[in-house]
Design an enzyme around this catalytic site. Structure first.
Site, PDB file in Angstrom:
ATOM      1  CB  SER A 329      11.089 -10.988  -5.337  1.00  0.00           C
ATOM      2  OG  SER A 329       9.841 -11.113  -4.681  1.00  0.00           O
ATOM      3  CG  ASP A 330       8.263  -5.084  -6.918  1.00  0.00           C
ATOM      4  OD1 ASP A 330       7.493  -5.097  -5.938  1.00  0.00           O
ATOM      5  OD2 ASP A 330       8.340  -4.098  -7.681  1.00  0.00           O
ATOM      6  CD1 TRP A 331       2.223  -8.385  -6.215  1.00  0.00           C
ATOM      7  CD2 TRP A 331       2.314  -7.682  -4.089  1.00  0.00           C
ATOM      8  NE1 TRP A 331       1.051  -8.742  -5.618  1.00  0.00           N
ATOM      9  CE2 TRP A 331       1.068  -8.314  -4.308  1.00  0.00           C
ATOM     10  CE3 TRP A 331       2.577  -7.172  -2.815  1.00  0.00           C
ATOM     11  CZ2 TRP A 331       0.100  -8.437  -3.318  1.00  0.00           C
ATOM     12  CZ3 TRP A 331       1.608  -7.292  -1.831  1.00  0.00           C
ATOM     13  CH2 TRP A 331       0.401  -7.918  -2.073  1.00  0.00           C
ATOM     14  CG  ASN A 332       3.430 -12.713  -8.816  1.00  0.00           C
ATOM     15  OD1 ASN A 332       3.960 -13.789  -8.562  1.00  0.00           O
ATOM     16  ND2 ASN A 332       2.553 -12.573  -9.786  1.00  0.00           N
ATOM     17  CB  SER A 333       9.272  -9.513  -9.432  1.00  0.00           C
ATOM     18  OG  SER A 333      10.185  -9.847  -8.413  1.00  0.00           O
TER      19      SER A 333
END
Ligand code: BGC
Length: 796
Positions: A329-333
């Site tokens: 995932s992206d950062w906290n996505s």
């Protein structure tokens, strides 16, 4: 019998007791063996990536005083009863206390969970000793000894910083891009980084979006060619286990660059045909080049956040493209699907993402927390977890991390190696674009006295551009640095006049004018600070910021020739500035060696060859404007009416009713692919091996390219096509080939492009890629306005 001959050791090896006994191509068997030994918690642990924090004094010393004080008070170390106040402490005392606390947290947050098999990857850890310490906890102190994969944003260089990706794209040189990625990989791996979050292959048609800096521009073909080259560079051309390789992560899947209004993180509305023809192709090329991992994006496209989109992660990526690496995932996505209003809480977010096929979660921690429950409740299946873990382990095995997990801290450093700096200089040379050069103002004779003006002439930090976590500005060579080094024989006077790009203080303009008066020529360095582009750094105005345009005018008023050198993170609206410069050399932040590279170009030691990877608009209101737009039903004529030409009380239909702006016309300031050279090139005689090709056929396109000047130079020859009639509306032009051609003064060469019907295939209404029979236009030239034109057809 054979086994006995090999002895006990051999038998153990063959029976798989020693992992080294597997051949490298036994990866699938190793994955299954390991998977069969893992508990559910260990499996979920592999799907968990956490961000590390600094625990060394040097890194802590970089925190601001305020941050340190807040930390000390919050952690109950200072400011409480019987404790000293932060204001009573020296900086060193604060650093020591913070480090002690961080070390305690380190054990609790990282070392212990790693030993328990609860973490599969860390990001943002770049101290080799610390990498080894964490890796040791994983390998020697966890039950199954699974190594960590260590991620970092190595976007355009690690220590030796190359031009920002948009600049590298201007080189139209896949080999140069591959070499740059290779050097970044070698440097990063030497400190323990094994995985980079690059390349970013988001197509961007909007210079307001700060992350256009990290992109390879607006064109899917260029992005695909250069993206694949970057993947190869990072991954050692397929040799992931090479000790100089790191895994690539192609991001952001998908559509992130189309953020509405150019505002970062904004929603996108990309319909399926456009998604297939424009946004997905660079990713597909990168996957074909062997990209080990992909990252989902923050945006929702037409209502579906990428981190919860099973259609793109399963149907397209796995079923169609046969991707067998893993997706992070992206950062906290994953967590951000809650504010998106797509998940009601972390638990539901974890459920949606895992089921969508998102294998590893970056930082949010919802997989670790909720997957065990979700499995018990039957909301996520064991098979889904097993598949995610398979994908992750497969890459760890392919990378040889089980055999080669540690950093050799004794090895002599490769950081900032001489050949790395040399390559970065060449990359900066090839990335610069000459936009204007009236009266052959450039190159300058070295005998001239030069007035160096402007805030970017000596901006070691800003010259490196966005996404530089590891590059050290003390190694940056600025133009002023180069004038004290390789170019110390040049006679110059330096008056920056503005302290930084946003500076509005004009009080030193008189000094700048005096400096120019004392010189033969002015070279004005303007642009953008690094912080003005990159993630979350969108702008609604992309003129030269602060008082820079006024400075340029002031300099021009002296009456000497003016060379404008821009260093920026995006295309800028510089039409209003052009009259005040005789020559303009545009550099997307050029990196560590930008200074000498620019002087090489200014003094003619090198000849500009960069071409624009993105359209430069005249006015911000023209955005989005890109060369490969669809044909409209009312294309504008060659010459369109301007505001001044409109008669008073003109009749409603008297302006022509075609597609253009009354106040800024139909054309951009500079088109995609544009860039001048000190040489002059001429294209002639477009010759096609056949004017009609059968389906599945191919043809050779030939043209003569001549250097009609007395300066050696390199031209980027570009081939464009137009599918004149399609089952869906087709773009007015599409890039289908390019090559860098070096020609000595006066030399001419026949250049050749191969074109197959496969190159002409596209996705139509049925979303199946195929070429269609019919008529095509074809152009070859030095930019997307190429005029040397031919035609051909594909027959059934
Ligand atoms: C960015 C990614 C990056 C990640 C890790 C995110 O904010 O969108 O591109 O790789 O952070 O640093």
């Amino acid at each position: 019998m054979k086994i006995r001959k090999l002895g006990l050791l051999g038998a153990l090896v063959l029976s798989g007791v020693f992992s080294a006994g597997y051949a490298q191509n036994d990866v699938e068997k190793r994955v299954e063996d390991l998977l069969s030994k893992m508990t559910l918690d260990e499996k979920i642990g592999q799907m968990n990536q956490l961000s590390f924090f600094a625990v060394d004094d040097k890194a802590i010393a970089q925190y601001s005083d305020d941050d340190m004080d807040t930390f000390l008070v919050r952690m109950g170390i200072a400011g409480g009863q019987g404790q000293k106040k932060p204001s009573e402490m020296t900086k060193n005392e604060k650093i020591k206390l913070i480090r002690q606390e961080a070390e305690k947290m380190l054990d609790k947050n990282f070392t212990q969970p790693i030993k328990e098999g609860k973490i599969g990857s860390l990001l943002n850890i770049s101290d080799p000793e610390m990498v080894n310490k964490m890796q040791k906890a994983a390998l020697e102190n966890s039950r199954l000894g699974i190594p960590l994969i260590i991620g970092r944003d190595v976007v355009h260089g690690f220590k030796t910083i190359f031009p920002i990706p948009l600049g590298q794209a201007a080189s139209f040189n896949p080999q140069l891009v591959e070499n740059g990625a290779r050097i970044a990989a070698v440097e990063a791996r030497s400190t323990g980084v094994t995985w980079t979050f690059a390349p970013m292959l988001d197509i961007s048609r909007d210079a307001r979006w700060g992350r256009i800096a990290e992109s390879l521009g607006e064109d899917p073909y260029l992005g695909g060619q250069l993206g694949a080259a970057m993947v190869k560079g990072f991954q050692g051309n397929g040799n992931l286990a090479d000790p100089g390789s790191i895994a690539a992560c192609v991001k952001h899947f998908i559509g992130y660059g189309a953020a509405e209004g150019g505002r970062d993180y904004n929603s996108t509305y990309i319909p399926p045909i456009q998604m297939r023809n424009v946004y997905l192709p660079p990713f597909h090329e990168a996957v074909k080049a062997g990209a080990a991992t992909l990252m989902t994006s923050f945006n929702d496209n037409d209502g579906i956040p990428a981190s919860g989109n099973s259609y793109i992660l399963k149907n397209i990526l796995r079923d169609e493209w046969k991707f067998d690496g893993f997706v992070v995932s992206d950062w906290n996505s994953i967590g951000e699907m809650i504010p998106h209003g797509f998940a009601k809480n972390d638990k539901q977010a974890a459920e949606i993402s895992t089921n969508a096929g998102l294998d590893m979660e970056m930082v949010t921690g919802s997989y670790v927390k909720y997957l065990p429950e979700l499995i018990k409740e039957g909301k996520v299946s064991m098979e889904t977890i097993n598949n995610a873990v398979r994908n992750i382990l497969r890459i760890k095995f392919r990378m040889g991390l089980f055999e080669n997990p540690y950093v050799d801290t004794k090895k002599s450093s490769v950081l900032y190696a001489e050949d790395h700096l040399k390559a970065a200089r060449q990359a900066a040379v090839e990335s610069a674009i000459l936009l204007k050069n009236d009266n052959n103002t450039l190159p300058l004779a070295e005998s001239k006295k030069i007035a160096i003006i402007g805030p970017m002439a000596d901006a070691p930090h800003d010259q490196m551009g966005t996404w530089v976590f590891d590059g050290d500005k003390n190694y940056t060579v600025t133009p002023i640095g180069a004038l004290k080094g390789d170019y110390k024989h040049i006679n110059y006077v330096y008056e920056p006049a503005l302290g930084y790009s946003r500076d509005k203080n004009t009080s030193n303009f008189e000094k700048a004018k005096q400096a120019v008066t004392s010189a033969d020529v002015a070279v004005v360095f303007l642009g953008e600070e690094a912080i003005l582009s990159g993630e979350a750094h969108s702008l609604s105005n992309i003129n030269l910021i602060g008082a820079q345009s006024d400075l340029l005018k002031a300099v021009k008023s002296v009456g000497k020739p003016v060379v404008l050198v821009i260093m920026a993170g995006r295309p800028l609206t510089i039409e209003r500035d052009l009259p005040y410069a005789d020559a303009v050399l545009f550099n997307f932040h050029p990196g560590t060696m930008g200074g000498p590279a620019i002087l090489d170009l200014i003094f003619g030691k090198a000849n500009p060859s960069g071409k624009l990877p993105a359209t430069f608009v005249r006015e911000i209101g023209q955005i989005p404007m890109y060369y490969n737009h669809n044909s409209t039903g009312r294309p504008a004529p060659e010459k369109v009416m301007t505001l001044d030409e409109i008669e008073l009380e003109a009749g409603q239909t008297s302006l022509g009713n075609t597609s253009f702006y009354l106040d800024s016309g139909k054309d951009p300031l500079f088109p995609f692919g544009y860039g001048l050279s000190y040489s002059k090139f001429e294209y002639s005689g477009l010759n096609l091996s056949s004017n009609s090709i059968p389906m599945e056929g191919s043809m050779t396109v030939r043209t003569t390219l001549k250097n009609i000047s007395n300066v050696d130079g390199t031209e980027v020859a570009q081939l464009y096509i137009q599918d004149k009639v399609g089952s869906v509306v087709r773009p007015v032009k599409e890039l289908k080939g390019f090559q860098r051609v070096f020609l000595k003064a006066g030399e001419s060469k026949t250049i050749e492009f191969q074109l197959t019907t496969d190159d002409l295939a596209f996705y139509g209404r049925d979303l199946i890629k195929k070429a269609e029979a019919g008529d095509f236009n074809i152009w070859v030239g030095g930019d997307s306005n190429a005029i040397l034109k031919g035609s051909f057809s594909i027959t059934e």
